[in-house]
Design a protein around this motif. Structure first.
Motif, mmCIF file in Angstrom:
data_model
loop_
_atom_site.group_PDB
_atom_site.id
_atom_site.type_symbol
_atom_site.label_atom_id
_atom_site.label_comp_id
_atom_site.label_asym_id
_atom_site.label_seq_id
_atom_site.Cartn_x
_atom_site.Cartn_y
_atom_site.Cartn_z
ATOM 1 N N UNK A 48 0.828 -1.204 0.000
ATOM 2 C CA UNK A 48 0.000 0.000 0.000
ATOM 3 C C UNK A 48 0.866 1.259 0.000
ATOM 4 N N UNK A 49 0.469 2.213 -0.840
ATOM 5 C CA UNK A 49 1.164 3.504 -0.895
ATOM 6 C C UNK A 49 0.124 4.617 -0.821
ATOM 7 N N UNK A 80 -8.641 2.684 -17.010
ATOM 8 C CA UNK A 80 -8.568 1.328 -16.469
ATOM 9 C C UNK A 80 -9.453 1.301 -15.229
ATOM 10 N N UNK A 81 -10.294 0.289 -15.124
ATOM 11 C CA UNK A 81 -11.165 0.148 -13.963
ATOM 12 C C UNK A 81 -10.582 -0.924 -13.048
ATOM 13 N N UNK A 82 -10.277 -0.551 -11.804
ATOM 14 C CA UNK A 82 -9.820 -1.502 -10.790
ATOM 15 C C UNK A 82 -10.959 -1.699 -9.798
ATOM 16 N N UNK A 83 -11.269 -2.933 -9.487
ATOM 17 C CA UNK A 83 -12.341 -3.241 -8.548
ATOM 18 C C UNK A 83 -11.779 -4.154 -7.470
ATOM 19 N N UNK A 84 -11.852 -3.717 -6.226
ATOM 20 C CA UNK A 84 -11.324 -4.534 -5.140
ATOM 21 C C UNK A 84 -12.321 -5.597 -4.724
ATOM 22 N N UNK A 85 -11.850 -6.569 -3.980
ATOM 23 C CA UNK A 85 -12.690 -7.673 -3.519
ATOM 24 C C UNK A 85 -13.582 -7.299 -2.361
ATOM 25 N N UNK A 93 -5.690 -1.304 -3.531
ATOM 26 C CA UNK A 93 -5.393 -1.190 -4.954
ATOM 27 C C UNK A 93 -4.374 -0.097 -5.273
ATOM 28 N N UNK A 94 -3.862 0.600 -4.265
ATOM 29 C CA UNK A 94 -3.010 1.764 -4.530
ATOM 30 C C UNK A 94 -1.737 1.412 -5.287
ATOM 31 N N UNK A 95 -1.139 0.265 -5.000
ATOM 32 C CA UNK A 95 0.094 -0.088 -5.718
ATOM 33 C C UNK A 95 -0.181 -0.366 -7.191
ATOM 34 N N UNK A 96 -1.347 -0.934 -7.537
ATOM 35 C CA UNK A 96 -1.719 -1.113 -8.940
ATOM 36 C C UNK A 96 -1.967 0.241 -9.593
ATOM 37 N N UNK A 97 -2.712 1.087 -8.900
ATOM 38 C CA UNK A 97 -3.056 2.398 -9.443
ATOM 39 C C UNK A 97 -1.797 3.222 -9.711
ATOM 40 N N UNK A 98 -0.833 3.176 -8.818
ATOM 41 C CA UNK A 98 0.401 3.936 -8.997
ATOM 42 C C UNK A 98 1.143 3.490 -10.256
#
Length: 106
Positions: A48-49, A80-85, A93-98
Motif C-alpha cells: 500500500x502507498x 482502467x477500472x480496478x475493482x477490489x474484492x 489497490x493503490x500499488x496497482x493504481x500507482x
C-alpha cells in the motif's frame, strides 16, 4: 495468498454441520452474516502507498445502493477500472493504481 487457512475452512464446515442440526435458525443467521458482510481483516497490505488526492464519484445501482469510486490521472489518458474484492478497500489497490498512473493511464 488464500483468504482462509484450510483449518479455518474445516472448522467453518464443522460449525455449520453441527449448528444446522441443533439450532437451524442460528445456522441461517450465521450463514447470512458470513455471506452478506465482509470479513474485517486487520492485515495491512505491505504494498500500500499513498496516492495524491482522488476525484470521488458515485455509481448509482438502484434506489438505495450506490458504489463509490475514485479517479486519478489525466482526462485524456486511457481508462482502467480496478475493482477490489469483498473484504478489501480502495487502499488495497493503490500499488496497482500507482503503476498504471506512471504508465499514463487514468
Amino acid at each position: 495468498m488464500p483468504m482462509h487457512h484450510p483449518l479455518q475452512l474445516k472448522l467453518i464446515r464443522l460449525y455449520f454441520a453441527m449448528v444446522s442440526h441443533l439450532f437451524p435458525s442460528l445456522a441461517v443467521y450465521s450463514a447470512h452474516r458470513l455471506f452478506h458482510y465482509p470479513i474485517n481483516s486487520k492485515r495491512k497490505n505491505r504494498n500500500e502507498i499513498t496516492l495524491y488526492k482522488a476525484q470521488k464519484f458515485d455509481i448509482p445501482l438502484y434506489a438505495y445502493a450506490t458504489l463509490k469510486g475514485y479517479r486519478w490521472g489525466k482526462e485524456s489518458h486511457p481508462i482502467v477500472l480496478l475493482v477490489h474484492g469483498w473484504s478489501n478497500t480502495a487502499r488495497s489497490m493503490t500499488h496497482f493504481a500507482d503503476i498504471l498512473l506512471n504508465d499514463n493511464y487514468k
